[in-house]
Design an enzyme around this catalytic site. Sequence first.
Site, short mmCIF file in Angstrom:
data_model
loop_
_atom_site.label_atom_id
_atom_site.label_comp_id
_atom_site.label_asym_id
_atom_site.label_seq_id
_atom_site.Cartn_x
_atom_site.Cartn_y
_atom_site.Cartn_z
N LYS A 9 0.82 -1.22 0.00
CA LYS A 9 0.00 0.00 0.00
C LYS A 9 0.85 1.26 0.00
O LYS A 9 0.45 2.28 -0.57
CB LYS A 9 -0.93 0.02 1.22
CG LYS A 9 -2.11 -0.92 1.09
CD LYS A 9 -3.21 -0.50 2.05
CE LYS A 9 -4.44 -1.38 1.91
NZ LYS A 9 -5.44 -1.06 2.93
N LYS A 45 -7.52 -11.61 -8.46
CA LYS A 45 -8.61 -11.57 -7.48
C LYS A 45 -9.70 -10.60 -7.93
O LYS A 45 -9.39 -9.56 -8.53
CB LYS A 45 -8.07 -11.08 -6.14
CG LYS A 45 -7.99 -12.18 -5.09
CD LYS A 45 -7.51 -11.64 -3.79
CE LYS A 45 -8.59 -11.75 -2.74
NZ LYS A 45 -8.08 -11.56 -1.38
N LYS A 51 -12.42 -4.28 -6.28
CA LYS A 51 -13.22 -3.08 -6.51
C LYS A 51 -12.46 -2.09 -7.39
O LYS A 51 -13.05 -1.18 -7.96
CB LYS A 51 -13.59 -2.43 -5.18
CG LYS A 51 -12.36 -1.98 -4.40
CD LYS A 51 -12.71 -1.38 -3.06
CE LYS A 51 -11.44 -0.94 -2.37
NZ LYS A 51 -11.29 -1.33 -1.01
#
Length: 346
Positions: free
Chosen positions: A122, A207, A210
Amino acid sequence: MTDTTPRYTGPERVLSGVQPTGRLHLGNYLGALKKFAALQDQGRECLYCVVNMHAMTMPHDPKELVATTRSIAAAYMAAGVDPNKSAIFAQSSVPEHAELAWVLNCVGRMGWLERMTQFKDKAGKDAERASVGLFTYPVLMAADILIYKATHVPVGDDQKQHLELARDIAARFNRDFYKDEIFFPQPDPLIEGPGARVMSLKDGTKKMSKSDPSDLSRLNLEDDADTIAKKIKKAKSDADVLPETAEGLNDRPEARNLVGIYAALNNQSVDEVLAEFGGQGFGVFKPKLADVAVEFFGDVSARYRELRDDQGTIDAVLKQGAEKAREIATPVMDEVRDLVGYWRAS
Ligand code: TRP
């Protein structure tokens, strides 16, 4: 030889949390929400938290955060979490999470946190500019769990490392402040089961996410029945017939994903699905999958869209959930204060 390892004798308790960032999709439903409801229905004591404080570790919009916090509460309920059985609450409304997090910040070690792969992912290349909160994110997560002495934590695969950190922190706290007896139990991750890993409908090796630019890659919690059916029909598949057993799916990521979704939605094993559809092509299987997706996920999504607009109900649920959660958190935090030597008026 007799085992002299002390065992935790407190009650079993389930805790999990979902971040109010972005929109939820089938992967969140099958990998988390549906399991939350199932654990509750097994009669366990469950606490389900909307981790709005974690959502601040990346840049965020305050107005949006309030709205998404409510929408996650609506999603819990739409998925079958019953606010009269389980506590549904916002992390920030139980201040003991933050208070315990400080204590645990002083228990965890820099070296442990530096190993966390989610921070590296991140923070990206410019880790110097990441918030300090993003770095200590896993410590707050440990506090979320340990403030309730939770014993079971349903999470996705990607959270396994954070759970291990929570276990290390619990053990270290016990060693340093509780004479190596068990104050905090070792929380067990609950990860397996069908639906643990839902992949993109457009690429079976990625995966479901969103942030994928293609909306056709996922089923959103707010999609209506027609959209769900359309997306399943357009999902990537392959030209072969389905195999008779799960091993036959090994090198077929799209086929494996679609069969896995069918199994999870229909509460079956992959082998049971293949016993029915083995030998059939996607021309037969996809319409059946679309039916199952509309029947089960469409039902959740309809409930979600209805609840999402009912702010009065959601706020009442969050308030009641916070009260329930605080009943557990308050005495635990009181004990922690004494154990670490915080002054209090006598
Ligand atoms: N980090 C978790 C995630 O991104 C969310 C989370 C925060 C959580 N606190 C938690 C999950 C405590 C389980 C228990 O999915």
